[in-house]
Motif scaffolding. Structure first.
Motif, short mmCIF file in Angstrom:
data_model
loop_
_atom_site.label_atom_id
_atom_site.label_comp_id
_atom_site.label_asym_id
_atom_site.label_seq_id
_atom_site.Cartn_x
_atom_site.Cartn_y
_atom_site.Cartn_z
N ASP A 1 12.02 -2.77 3.13
CA ASP A 1 12.91 -1.68 2.73
C ASP A 1 13.37 -0.89 3.95
O ASP A 1 14.54 -0.49 4.06
N PRO B 1 1.49 2.31 4.22
CA PRO B 1 2.04 1.46 3.16
C PRO B 1 0.98 1.01 2.15
O PRO B 1 -0.18 0.79 2.50
N GLU C 1 7.48 -2.61 1.81
CA GLU C 1 7.92 -1.32 2.37
C GLU C 1 8.54 -1.50 3.75
O GLU C 1 9.49 -0.79 4.10
N PRO D 1 7.28 3.22 6.97
CA PRO D 1 6.07 3.20 6.12
C PRO D 1 4.78 3.31 6.93
O PRO D 1 4.14 2.32 7.25
#
Length: 213
Positions: free
Chosen positions: A81, A72, A78, A69
């Motif tokens: 993730d 972001p 993010e 990211p």
């Protein structure tokens, strides 16, 4: 089964010292002379196995880095993730687990066999992730003095809870990987985040994550 696949299985199951060229040859259904012709000796074959595993692991990492990211909207979510993808596709995939088994079993006794791996494996991963973290520092979302050190700490934090599961051959569940990614990222941001970075409306969760480490 190829020679390197047979060698990988043999080294992982029996260890470097106990593995024989004859045993690898039998598993690969080739003659021992064929192995000597291709690799020279057991040490060179072991290095070839480590090199192949490292190259495959790096290929997956290079693809994954593209999903970092860089801009972001929600840094914590993010980055978590991304950490989850890193755990699932690099740290806990077949090649990653095979490499760690070899390193844990033989790294202390035969450190010279892993000299190339240290440079081409973790060294490249830390540099790649460190460069992306440096970009977030430049954007004012993180406070980082040494990007590669920060990358090492990021990797250590997201893998901390997973390591005890995989150490004895276990496989983490999806829920455990999610939890490891969230906790690791929150702890990382508690150390390196800025007011513009992680959400500050969940300070209790950040404190719990820090205590969990």
């Amino acid at each position: 089964m190829s020679i390197t696949e047979a060698a990988e299985e043999s080294f992982a199951r029996e260890g470097y010292a106990a593995t024989s060229i004859d045993g690898i040859a039998a598993r690969a259904c080739v003659s021992r002379q064929t192995i000597y012709n291709h690799y020279g000796d057991k040490e060179q074959l072991f290095l070839a196995v480590v090199r192949d595993l490292t190259e495959r692991s790096n290929a997956g990492l290079y693809q994954l880095i593209a999903s970092f990211p860089d801009r972001p909207i929600d840094l914590e979510a993010e980055l978590a993730d991304f950490a989850l993808r890193l755990i699932r596709n690099c740290l806990c995939n077949r090649d990653g687990k095979a490499l760690r088994r070899l390193i844990e079993a033989e790294g202390e006794r035969y450190p010279e066999l892993f000299a190339t791996w240290r440079q081409d494996g973790p060294g490249k991963a830390w540099a790649l992730i460190g460069a992306r973290l440096a970009g977030l520092d430049h954007a004012g979302l993180l406070r980082i003095d040494d990007p590669e050190r920060a990358a090492r700490q990021f990797m250590a934090l997201i893998y901390a809870d997973i390591q005890m599961i995989t150490l004895f051959g276990g496989a983490p569940t999806e829920a455990e990987m999610h939890a490891a990614a969230r906790t690791g990222v929150r702890t990382f941001l508690a150390a390196f985040g800025t007011a513009a970075g992680p959400r500050r409306d969940d300070s209790a969760s950040v404190q719990s994550a820090m205590l969990a480490q």
